[in-house]
Design a protein around this motif. Sequence first.
Motif, PDB file in Angstrom:
ATOM      1  N   TYR A 176      93.866  55.780 -41.731  1.00 31.22           N
ATOM      2  CA  TYR A 176      92.517  55.432 -41.272  1.00 31.22           C
ATOM      3  C   TYR A 176      91.459  56.231 -42.029  1.00 31.22           C
ATOM      4  O   TYR A 176      90.477  55.673 -42.513  1.00 31.22           O
ATOM      5  N   PHE A 177      91.649  57.538 -42.126  1.00 30.72           N
ATOM      6  CA  PHE A 177      90.645  58.375 -42.784  1.00 30.72           C
ATOM      7  C   PHE A 177      90.536  58.067 -44.276  1.00 30.72           C
ATOM      8  O   PHE A 177      89.484  58.239 -44.865  1.00 30.72           O
ATOM      9  N   GLN A 178      91.605  57.603 -44.879  1.00 27.63           N
ATOM     10  CA  GLN A 178      91.555  57.231 -46.297  1.00 27.63           C
ATOM     11  C   GLN A 178      90.791  55.930 -46.518  1.00 27.63           C
ATOM     12  O   GLN A 178      90.100  55.791 -47.513  1.00 27.63           O
TER      13      GLN A 178
ATOM     14  N   SER B  59      88.867  53.990 -44.014  1.00 27.70           N
ATOM     15  CA  SER B  59      87.797  53.573 -43.118  1.00 27.70           C
ATOM     16  C   SER B  59      86.422  53.751 -43.750  1.00 27.70           C
ATOM     17  O   SER B  59      86.081  54.823 -44.264  1.00 27.70           O
TER      18      SER B  59
ATOM     19  N   ARG C 251      82.951  57.233 -43.647  1.00 25.82           N
ATOM     20  CA  ARG C 251      82.505  57.679 -44.975  1.00 25.82           C
ATOM     21  C   ARG C 251      81.089  58.236 -44.855  1.00 25.82           C
ATOM     22  O   ARG C 251      80.231  57.663 -44.202  1.00 25.82           O
TER      23      ARG C 251
ATOM     24  N   ASP D  87      81.560  64.864 -45.627  1.00 25.87           N
ATOM     25  CA  ASP D  87      82.221  63.570 -45.514  1.00 25.87           C
ATOM     26  C   ASP D  87      83.587  63.772 -44.859  1.00 25.87           C
ATOM     27  O   ASP D  87      84.457  64.415 -45.437  1.00 25.87           O
TER      28      ASP D  87
ATOM     29  N   SER E 265      85.880  61.694 -44.508  1.00 26.78           N
ATOM     30  CA  SER E 265      86.934  60.925 -45.161  1.00 26.78           C
ATOM     31  C   SER E 265      87.365  61.558 -46.483  1.00 26.78           C
ATOM     32  O   SER E 265      88.170  60.981 -47.213  1.00 26.78           O
TER      33      SER E 265
ATOM     34  N   ALA F 204      91.846  64.090 -46.208  1.00 24.22           N
ATOM     35  CA  ALA F 204      90.549  63.972 -45.540  1.00 24.22           C
ATOM     36  C   ALA F 204      90.343  65.116 -44.552  1.00 24.22           C
ATOM     37  O   ALA F 204      91.263  65.514 -43.836  1.00 24.22           O
TER      38      ALA F 204
END
Length: 182
Positions: free
Chosen positions: A88-90, A92, A96, A105, A107, A173
């Motif tokens: 998800y963090f990569q 989404s 961001r 950030d 992410s 992230a």
Amino acid sequence: PNFGLVIILFAVAVKMLLYPLTKVSYKNTARMRELQPKMEIIKEKYGDDPQKQQEAMMKMYRETGVNPLAGCLPLLLQYPIIIALWRYFQNSIVIRQEPFLWAADLSAPDPILNLPFEIPFYGDFVAGFTFMMGLAMIVQMKVAMPASTGGTQQKMMMYFLPGILFVVFNRLASGLSLYYPP
């Protein structure tokens, strides 16, 4: 909404959901510590026969009601969540450019110290939330494992596991490192 606070609240909710299993895990660990002298006797008695040693250990575990794998259950249940959050963090777009504390950030990694050289598999910076995660894991392990118990292997693991996670999470992230502390 502040996504950093949302991640922290989500982590707290997951910890509360897993608390019953974690409590059983801690009780089981304490009971394993109490069985340590009996385990040493079994190792001495059946030192030359690993099969008999294993059978005697399993018999002792059945008699005392201790499960040597119960300590891993809360961690195993969290791995699917961690993998899902990592993905998800990569990917989404929602998080961001969302800031939290010093991280610009969530992410992306949150470098707090740039190194003048690059370390293989680690990078050329120290990530803040990852550094805090490693310290939190060491503190938690010190609290969970009294100084009087545990051999050199356990003491080495107390620093080895957080070190490995520190290296692995450094380039991930910052939101994932914010979620993961114990």
